[in-house]
Design an enzyme around this catalytic site. Structure first.
Site, PDB file in Angstrom:
ATOM      1  CG  HIS A 110      -1.749   1.084   1.526  1.00 60.11           C
ATOM      2  ND1 HIS A 110      -3.122   0.995   1.475  1.00 60.11           N
ATOM      3  CD2 HIS A 110      -1.488   2.365   1.900  1.00 60.11           C
ATOM      4  CE1 HIS A 110      -3.667   2.157   1.805  1.00 60.11           C
ATOM      5  NE2 HIS A 110      -2.692   3.012   2.064  1.00 60.11           N
ATOM      6  CB  CYS A 152      -3.473   8.755   7.398  1.00 60.67           C
ATOM      7  SG  CYS A 152      -3.838   8.670   9.165  1.00 60.67           S
TER       8      CYS A 152
HETATM    9  N1  COA Z   1     -17.232   3.420  15.656  1.00 58.00           N
HETATM   10  C1  COA Z   1     -18.101   4.323  16.151  1.00 58.00           C
HETATM   11  N2  COA Z   1     -17.938   4.944  17.317  1.00 58.00           N
HETATM   12  C2  COA Z   1     -16.829   4.632  18.021  1.00 58.00           C
HETATM   13  C3  COA Z   1     -15.901   3.697  17.570  1.00 58.00           C
HETATM   14  C4  COA Z   1     -16.129   3.089  16.324  1.00 58.00           C
HETATM   15  N3  COA Z   1     -15.278   2.207  15.793  1.00 58.00           N
HETATM   16  N4  COA Z   1     -14.926   3.598  18.466  1.00 58.00           N
HETATM   17  C5  COA Z   1     -15.223   4.441  19.451  1.00 58.00           C
HETATM   18  N5  COA Z   1     -16.384   5.063  19.185  1.00 58.00           N
HETATM   19  C6  COA Z   1     -17.051   6.081  19.983  1.00 58.00           C
HETATM   20  C7  COA Z   1     -17.344   5.620  21.363  1.00 58.00           C
HETATM   21  O1  COA Z   1     -18.585   4.971  21.398  1.00 58.00           O
HETATM   22  C8  COA Z   1     -17.334   6.943  22.109  1.00 58.00           C
HETATM   23  O2  COA Z   1     -18.541   7.620  21.853  1.00 58.00           O
HETATM   24  P1  COA Z   1     -19.134   8.729  22.855  1.00 58.00           P
HETATM   25  O3  COA Z   1     -18.148   9.858  22.903  1.00 58.00           O
HETATM   26  O4  COA Z   1     -20.428   9.110  22.231  1.00 58.00           O
HETATM   27  O5  COA Z   1     -19.252   8.005  24.162  1.00 58.00           O
HETATM   28  C9  COA Z   1     -16.254   7.728  21.428  1.00 58.00           C
HETATM   29  O6  COA Z   1     -16.165   7.183  20.117  1.00 58.00           O
HETATM   30  C10 COA Z   1     -14.914   7.636  22.116  1.00 58.00           C
HETATM   31  O7  COA Z   1     -14.606   6.306  22.331  1.00 58.00           O
HETATM   32  P2  COA Z   1     -13.125   5.823  22.678  1.00 58.00           P
HETATM   33  O8  COA Z   1     -13.093   4.363  22.822  1.00 58.00           O
HETATM   34  O9  COA Z   1     -12.622   6.676  23.816  1.00 58.00           O
HETATM   35  O10 COA Z   1     -12.391   6.127  21.351  1.00 58.00           O
HETATM   36  P3  COA Z   1     -11.322   7.225  21.032  1.00 58.00           P
HETATM   37  O11 COA Z   1     -11.891   8.591  21.028  1.00 58.00           O
HETATM   38  O12 COA Z   1     -10.130   6.947  21.867  1.00 58.00           O
HETATM   39  O13 COA Z   1     -11.020   6.838  19.498  1.00 58.00           O
HETATM   40  C11 COA Z   1     -10.707   5.299  17.699  1.00 58.00           C
HETATM   41  C12 COA Z   1     -10.428   5.610  19.141  1.00 58.00           C
HETATM   42  C13 COA Z   1      -9.767   4.205  17.241  1.00 58.00           C
HETATM   43  C14 COA Z   1     -12.112   4.856  17.535  1.00 58.00           C
HETATM   44  C15 COA Z   1     -10.534   6.577  16.864  1.00 58.00           C
HETATM   45  O14 COA Z   1      -9.297   7.144  17.142  1.00 58.00           O
HETATM   46  C16 COA Z   1     -10.608   6.266  15.376  1.00 58.00           C
HETATM   47  O15 COA Z   1     -11.698   6.023  14.849  1.00 58.00           O
HETATM   48  N6  COA Z   1      -9.483   6.304  14.661  1.00 58.00           N
HETATM   49  C17 COA Z   1      -9.435   5.953  13.262  1.00 58.00           C
HETATM   50  C18 COA Z   1      -8.516   6.852  12.564  1.00 58.00           C
HETATM   51  C19 COA Z   1      -8.475   6.524  11.096  1.00 58.00           C
HETATM   52  O16 COA Z   1      -9.338   5.904  10.519  1.00 58.00           O
HETATM   53  N7  COA Z   1      -7.407   7.014  10.447  1.00 58.00           N
HETATM   54  C20 COA Z   1      -7.234   6.865   9.048  1.00 58.00           C
HETATM   55  C21 COA Z   1      -6.974   5.495   8.612  1.00 58.00           C
HETATM   56  S1  COA Z   1      -5.341   4.932   8.915  1.00 58.00           S
HETATM   57 ZN    ZN Z   2      -3.123   4.825   3.016  1.00 55.33          ZN
END
Ligand code: COA
Ligand code: ZN
Length: 318
Positions: free
Chosen positions: A206, A239
């Site tokens: 990738h 990203c």
């Molecule tokens: N889908 C939907 N909601 C989610 C979720 C998911 N996969 N994971 C967590 N949440 C929600 C929780 O329910 C919580 O909701 P609330 O605030 O209403 O209570 C909130 O998000 C925070 O949850 P938490 O477990 O503390 O997550 P976080 O804020 O630490 O985030 C990730 C962790 C991994 C979910 C987040 O950082 C993320 O989605 N990252 C992806 C980044 C990405 O895709 N980057 C590009 C690709 S490489």
């Molecule tokens: Zn990528």
């Protein structure tokens, strides 16, 4: 003997759209994925089941997965960062769960808000659950070839993570160059090592074209025996939690090159170009694809009229 086969995965609906500031309507995304499905890809990464706060552009993941028309032979995969994401994705008839974590501790914390150990534990639990589901598992390792915050990544760390997932029975792993830091000799070395140590694993590469090296890196990976690539139509993507990230390897540029080099990608380039032409209106800006602007190499232009007269004046003067 037939042409050697290269399997193409288009990731533009996920890696591309996740990075767009303007929300693309679900119906437009569905049309786009449906059009991509007709192009001959082995796999399409349709969306991600991430936190809607982290990636608002893909907050319609469920709706999209319920509305797309699935074409037999195409695998529909989705990116999953945590257990909540896996739960949501499993309710949506996915073919593959693409679990993600970073080799860089810093990028893992910035992107996923977890330590790598926490990510490994959480992905491990998801793998245990998915073993009993009719869903394939792929693990995408980000920042394999360098991290925009940490710099070079120790190759032994890449292999340690591959090993961790191989021990859990994972057979599909993507090595991701999140911000275009990879270069060909490094790609050749890491791919050869990974393939030699883990022959049971199907690796996907990738690349991002942040520094113009994506196409060279694809050729280097093929040298090392890799036959699967992610790429994004139009060369969009990146990203949002990796500083300086920019577009993926551009699907139509990769397909155009590989077909010229004698590979069978299974992708219909003309059809692909028609879909790519939809992108500027969808994302509301120009896209990096050079092939979209130039056309394939045998798109010829009319010659200037004056050339037919060259030589005639001299003839008359004689
Ligand atoms: N889908 C939907 N909601 C989610 C979720 C998911 N996969 N994971 C967590 N949440 C929600 C929780 O329910 C919580 O909701 P609330 O605030 O209403 O209570 C909130 O998000 C925070 O949850 P938490 O477990 O503390 O997550 P976080 O804020 O630490 O985030 C990730 C962790 C991994 C979910 C987040 O950082 C993320 O989605 N990252 C992806 C980044 C990405 O895709 N980057 C590009 C690709 S490489
Ligand atoms: Zn990528």
């Amino acid at each position: 003997m037939g042409k050697p086969r290269i399997y193409m995965h288009d990731v533009s609906p996920r890696d591309g759209f996740q990075n767009e500031p303007v929300f693309i309507e679900t119906a437009d995304k569905v049309n786009f994925v449906n059009a991509l499905s007709q192009c001959g890809f082995a796999k399409i990464e349709a969306t991600s089941f991430t936190s809607p706060k982290a990636i608002p552009a893909l907050r319609d993941a469920e709706a999209l997965m319920h509305q797309i028309e699935r074409v037999p032979g195409v695998q529909y995969t989705v990116l999953i960062p945590n257990a909540r994401g896996a739960e949501r994705a499993l309710a949506c008839r996915i073919d593959e769960a693409n679990l993600v974590m970073s080799v860089s501790e810093t990028h893992n914390r910035a992107n996923l808000r977890m330590t790598r150990e926490q990510s490994m534990a959480q992905l491990g639990q998801i793998i245990e659950v998915l073993e009993h589901a009719p869903v394939a598992i792929n693990v995408s390792l980000s920042t394999v070839f360098g991290c925009p915050m940490q710099g070079d990544i120790d190759e032994s760390e890449v292999l340690r993570l591959v090993d961790n997932f191989a021990r859990q029975g994972v057979t599909r792993i993507s090595l991701c160059d999140t911000t275009g830091m990879a270069y060909p000799s490094q790609v050749r070395r890491i791919c050869r090592k990974a393939k030699a140590n883990y022959p049971q694993i199907t690796f996907t590469l990738h690349f991002h074209n942040t520094r113009g090296l994506a196409q060279s890196n694809v050729l280097a990976a093929i040298d090392a025996g890799i036959d699967r690539f992610d790429a994004a139509l139009g060369g969009i993507g990146g990203c949002p939690y990796a500083p300086g990230a920019s577009g993926n390897a551009c699907t139509e540029e990769v397909v155009h090159m590989l077909e010229l080099e004698g590979f069978d990608t299974g992708v219909d380039l003309n059809r692909l170009m028609q879909v790519s032409a939809m992108l500027p209106a969808l994302v509301q800006h120009d896209v990096p694809s050079q092939i979209l602007k130039a056309g394939h190499r045998l798109v010829t232009h009319p010659a200037p009229a004056f050339i037919s007269e060259i030589g005639q004046a001299q003839q008359a003067a004689i």
